[in-house]
Design a protein around this motif. Structure first.
Motif, short mmCIF file in Angstrom:
data_model
loop_
_atom_site.label_atom_id
_atom_site.label_comp_id
_atom_site.label_asym_id
_atom_site.label_seq_id
_atom_site.Cartn_x
_atom_site.Cartn_y
_atom_site.Cartn_z
N CYS A 199 5.51 -0.57 2.56
CA CYS A 199 4.64 0.11 2.03
C CYS A 199 4.76 0.96 3.00
CB CYS A 199 3.39 -0.89 3.45
SG CYS A 199 2.52 -1.99 2.63
N ARG A 252 -11.26 2.06 3.57
CA ARG A 252 -10.95 2.59 5.08
C ARG A 252 -10.30 3.60 5.87
NH1 ARG A 252 -6.24 -1.80 5.64
NH2 ARG A 252 -5.93 -0.71 7.51
N ARG A 253 -9.75 4.11 4.30
CA ARG A 253 -8.87 5.63 4.76
C ARG A 253 -9.93 6.55 4.80
NH1 ARG A 253 -3.98 6.70 2.29
NH2 ARG A 253 -2.62 4.62 2.18
N GLU A 284 -9.12 -0.15 0.05
CA GLU A 284 -7.84 0.44 1.20
C GLU A 284 -8.57 1.99 1.00
OE1 GLU A 284 -5.35 1.37 3.22
OE2 GLU A 284 -6.02 -0.72 3.03
N ILE A 292 1.02 -1.31 -0.31
CA ILE A 292 -0.08 -0.32 0.05
C ILE A 292 0.94 1.20 0.27
CG2 ILE A 292 -1.56 1.46 1.48
CD1 ILE A 292 -2.90 -1.39 -0.22
#
Length: 240
Positions: free
Chosen positions: A39, A93-94, A90, A26
């Protein structure tokens, strides 16, 4: 019809998984000194307590290791394309994290409050300029003449000068063919003179990238990576 190639995701995991968190990359970030990728959040936290690469133990930087980190948006884009729903999950989630910290404000009619800027994932998918070479990881090179004398060209000795600036910084995606094109232009080399780029006494193929050369021939050595170039007449190549 193009043949469809199916691969087991487990065979690809070693190339797209961060060794620090054992999850898929990520915000893939690479250490420019050794080209190992992690990451972004993982490697930043790690370098706060240790100045060496987690994989090869190469010292990144004595005082400012974060200066030698570069985003690898090309690799990150590949990860998002290979792993289903990773990008969407993702992003969700952010957004949830930002809302829990009060960083996101819902706009209502008549509400003039501007919504704070929320960090987005650094990928080519959401950055239309992400594919540009200027956004790539950089590598430092030194281009040296393999031989100092001129070469035989059309029955005469043709003196070919060296580069005025032999040190350069370029994208890791740059190919040997790109370096050759630069040499032809900078040194005004005749078209019937062949240019060869050499590393560790090995003539490099045109399609090899700078990252491949570094990993195969220069890993563990001091920077900048030194490449040599030499000139050979086309007729000479045909006689060898």
């Amino acid at each position: 019809m193009d043949e469809v190639i199916k691969m087991n995701i487990q065979d690809i995991n070693p190339h797209v998984v961060c060794s620090l968190c054992n999850g898929y990359f990520i915000d893939a970030t690479t250490i420019t000194e050794c080209l190992h990728t992690f990451c972004k959040s993982c490697i930043v936290k790690y370098l706060m307590n240790c100045k060496h690469c987690p994989q090869c133990q190469l010292k990144v930087h004595e005082t400012h290791p974060l200066f030698l980190l570069r985003p690898d948006r090309t690799l990150q884009d590949i990860v998002y394309k290979l792993i289903p729903n990773l990008f969407e999950n993702e992003e969700l989630r952010r957004e949830e994290f930002n809302k829990s910290r009060g960083m996101a404000v819902d706009k209502k009619p008549g509400n003039k409050t501007e919504e704070p800027v929320i960090p987005k994932l650094s990928s080519i998918i959401n950055n239309h300029d992400g594919h540009l070479y200027k956004n790539d990881e950089q590598i430092c090179l030194c281009l040296e003449r393999y031989r100092s004398q001129g070469i035989s060209h059309c029955g005469k000795i043709l003196p070919l000068r060296s580069l005025d600036r032999k040190f350069l910084r370029c994208s890791i995606r740059v190919l040997v063919s790109h370096l050759k094109a630069m040499l032809y232009k900078k040194l005004a080399i005749p078209s019937d003179v062949q240019v060869e780029v050499i590393c560790d006494r090995e003539v490099l193929a045109d399609e090899v990238s700078m990252k491949q050369i570094f990993l195969m021939n220069w890993f563990g050595k001091e920077t900048p990576m030194v490449l040599y170039y030499r000139f050979r007449e086309t007729s000479e190549l045909g006689n060898t």
